[in-house]
Design an enzyme around this catalytic site. Structure first.
Site, mmCIF file in Angstrom:
data_model
loop_
_atom_site.group_PDB
_atom_site.id
_atom_site.type_symbol
_atom_site.label_atom_id
_atom_site.label_comp_id
_atom_site.label_asym_id
_atom_site.label_seq_id
_atom_site.Cartn_x
_atom_site.Cartn_y
_atom_site.Cartn_z
ATOM 1 N N TYR A 1 38.593 83.689 -24.153
ATOM 2 C CA TYR A 1 37.964 82.688 -24.992
ATOM 3 C C TYR A 1 37.730 82.904 -26.390
ATOM 4 O O TYR A 1 37.908 82.054 -26.846
ATOM 5 C CB TYR A 1 36.354 83.075 -24.332
ATOM 6 C CG TYR A 1 35.577 82.249 -25.252
ATOM 7 C CD1 TYR A 1 35.061 80.923 -25.082
ATOM 8 C CD2 TYR A 1 34.559 83.015 -26.075
ATOM 9 C CE1 TYR A 1 34.283 80.128 -25.849
ATOM 10 C CE2 TYR A 1 33.476 82.455 -26.723
ATOM 11 C CZ TYR A 1 33.420 80.820 -26.760
ATOM 12 O OH TYR A 1 32.478 80.155 -27.297
ATOM 13 N N SER B 1 34.736 76.188 -31.475
ATOM 14 C CA SER B 1 34.301 75.298 -30.257
ATOM 15 C C SER B 1 35.095 74.053 -30.020
ATOM 16 O O SER B 1 34.921 73.571 -28.998
ATOM 17 C CB SER B 1 32.887 75.240 -30.423
ATOM 18 O OG SER B 1 32.138 76.385 -29.949
ATOM 19 N N TYR C 1 26.163 70.567 -30.424
ATOM 20 C CA TYR C 1 25.017 71.647 -30.418
ATOM 21 C C TYR C 1 23.800 70.910 -29.999
ATOM 22 O O TYR C 1 23.818 69.773 -29.207
ATOM 23 C CB TYR C 1 24.942 72.490 -31.647
ATOM 24 C CG TYR C 1 26.193 73.180 -32.081
ATOM 25 C CD1 TYR C 1 26.890 73.996 -31.165
ATOM 26 C CD2 TYR C 1 26.757 72.869 -33.191
ATOM 27 C CE1 TYR C 1 27.980 74.559 -31.609
ATOM 28 C CE2 TYR C 1 27.927 73.354 -33.503
ATOM 29 C CZ TYR C 1 28.676 74.489 -32.725
ATOM 30 O OH TYR C 1 29.778 74.914 -33.131
ATOM 31 N N VAL D 1 31.932 76.236 -35.267
ATOM 32 C CA VAL D 1 31.341 76.906 -36.418
ATOM 33 C C VAL D 1 32.131 77.110 -37.578
ATOM 34 O O VAL D 1 31.851 77.722 -38.621
ATOM 35 C CB VAL D 1 30.649 77.973 -36.001
ATOM 36 C CG1 VAL D 1 29.334 77.852 -34.958
ATOM 37 C CG2 VAL D 1 31.549 79.209 -35.271
ATOM 38 N N LYS E 1 36.898 73.934 -26.947
ATOM 39 C CA LYS E 1 36.194 73.963 -25.575
ATOM 40 C C LYS E 1 36.534 72.387 -25.054
ATOM 41 O O LYS E 1 36.378 72.184 -23.744
ATOM 42 C CB LYS E 1 34.739 73.703 -25.528
ATOM 43 C CG LYS E 1 34.240 75.630 -26.093
ATOM 44 C CD LYS E 1 32.892 75.755 -26.650
ATOM 45 C CE LYS E 1 32.654 76.889 -26.800
ATOM 46 N NZ LYS E 1 31.338 77.423 -27.476
#
Ligand code: GLU
Length: 296
Positions: A181, A60, A232, A250, A63
């Site tokens: 993605y 992530s 998160y 993660v 992102k």
């Protein structure tokens, strides 16, 4: 204290713990106790400790960079994704229904899928090119084993994308977007390379070659969304302990930005219950406490 002494001290003091993410089988094989740290400063120095040169799955953390690339074009992406913390798990479907297919923010999975769709075909190769240039490492690659493992276990992300498509918030076919993605999440990079690639956010939008990716407001906004939504549903706790914009993945990595000073990347695959690296958050907490560098 000199920065090199400081990163050595942090690496000696942190105690990696927690469990590796196992919902992507290729990630489950990583050693939860591995630890690496790199601090890249604006004057071009990189201070390193532990396994700072060992590539790991950025997941992530990607992102942040796709959001920056989308915002570099224009602000249109904000018509398709919000910028409020979700308070829900990163892969939750629940809010999407009540909020008509517009994800809360670009750092939960649904939001990141929209940003990737916004960048369109070739998004992951574009991202790879950007990361190679900013880090100065042309050898950075997408790990094919992680791509396969993640594609074999992406029912949840496909469901999020189909759900958004049902509300008209998807431009390209779901399978194409989810593949892009997954490729972006499967990029493997070291702490040192990620810290260097994050420096443009510490330089208020200016890239390593001196050209601008984002204007000052654009960089401020990416940093602000990192602070409020980057870790998160523990972003409040992260802001409280660390006091910096940060984004975790993660794979156990976390990047953090000290605007005007440096970019930091820490990696340790053991995660807490919310999905953030246990030793990673601890190391950043110690870093800002020992240096006094935070945005507050
Ligand atoms: N590729 C992962 C997923 O979509 C990213 C999760 C993360 O790092 O937060 O589930």
């Amino acid at each position: 204290m000199e920065l090199q002494q400081l990163v050595d001290r942090i690496a000696a003091e942190v105690k990696p713990g927690g469990a590796v993410a196992d919902y992507i089988p290729a990630l489950a094989r990583t050693d939860p106790h591995a630890f690496g740290l790199a601090v890249a400063t604006l004057d071009g120095e990189v201070f390193r400790a532990g396994q700072h040169d060992r590539p790991f799955s950025i997941q992530s953390i990607s992102k942040v960079f796709t959001l920056a690339l989308a915002l570099a074009e224009n602000d249109d992406v904000w018509t398709r994704v919000g910028r409020e913390p979700s308070g829900s798990p990163f892969n939750s479907l629940v809010q999407l229904e009540t909020e008509q297919g517009v994800p809360r923010n670009p750092f939960i999975n649904a939001g990141a899928v929209v940003v990737t769709d916004h960048l369109g075909l070739g998004a992951s190769d574009r991202l790879l090119g950007f990361l190679r240039q900013e880090s100065g490492n042309p050898a950075i690659t997408i790990d094919p084993e992680v791509v396969k493992s993640e594609l074999d276990h992406s029912d949840r992300n496909r469901a999020l994308a189909h759900f958004m498509a049902s509300y008209g918030n998807m431009r390209n076919p779901v399978d194409v977007v989810v593949h892009e993605y997954v490729r972006q999440c499967s990029i493997a990079m070291s702490c040192a390379d990620l810290a260097k690639a994050t420096l443009f956010l510490a330089r208020h939008g200016v890239r390593n070659d001196g050209t601008r990716l984002l204007d000052v407001s654009g960089a401020k906004r990416v940093n602000a969304v990192m602070l409020t939504c980057g870790t998160y549903d523990a972003a409040g706790q992260f802001a409280y302990r660390v006091g910096l914009p940060g984004k975790s993945g993660v794979g156990g990595g976390i990047i953090a930005v000290v605007p005007g000073r440096c970019a930091i990347c820490v990696w340790s695959p053991g995660l807490d219950a919310r999905g953030n690296s246990v030793a990673g958050v601890d190391a950043l907490d110690r870093f800002t406490t020992l240096t006094g560098w935070s945005v507050f």
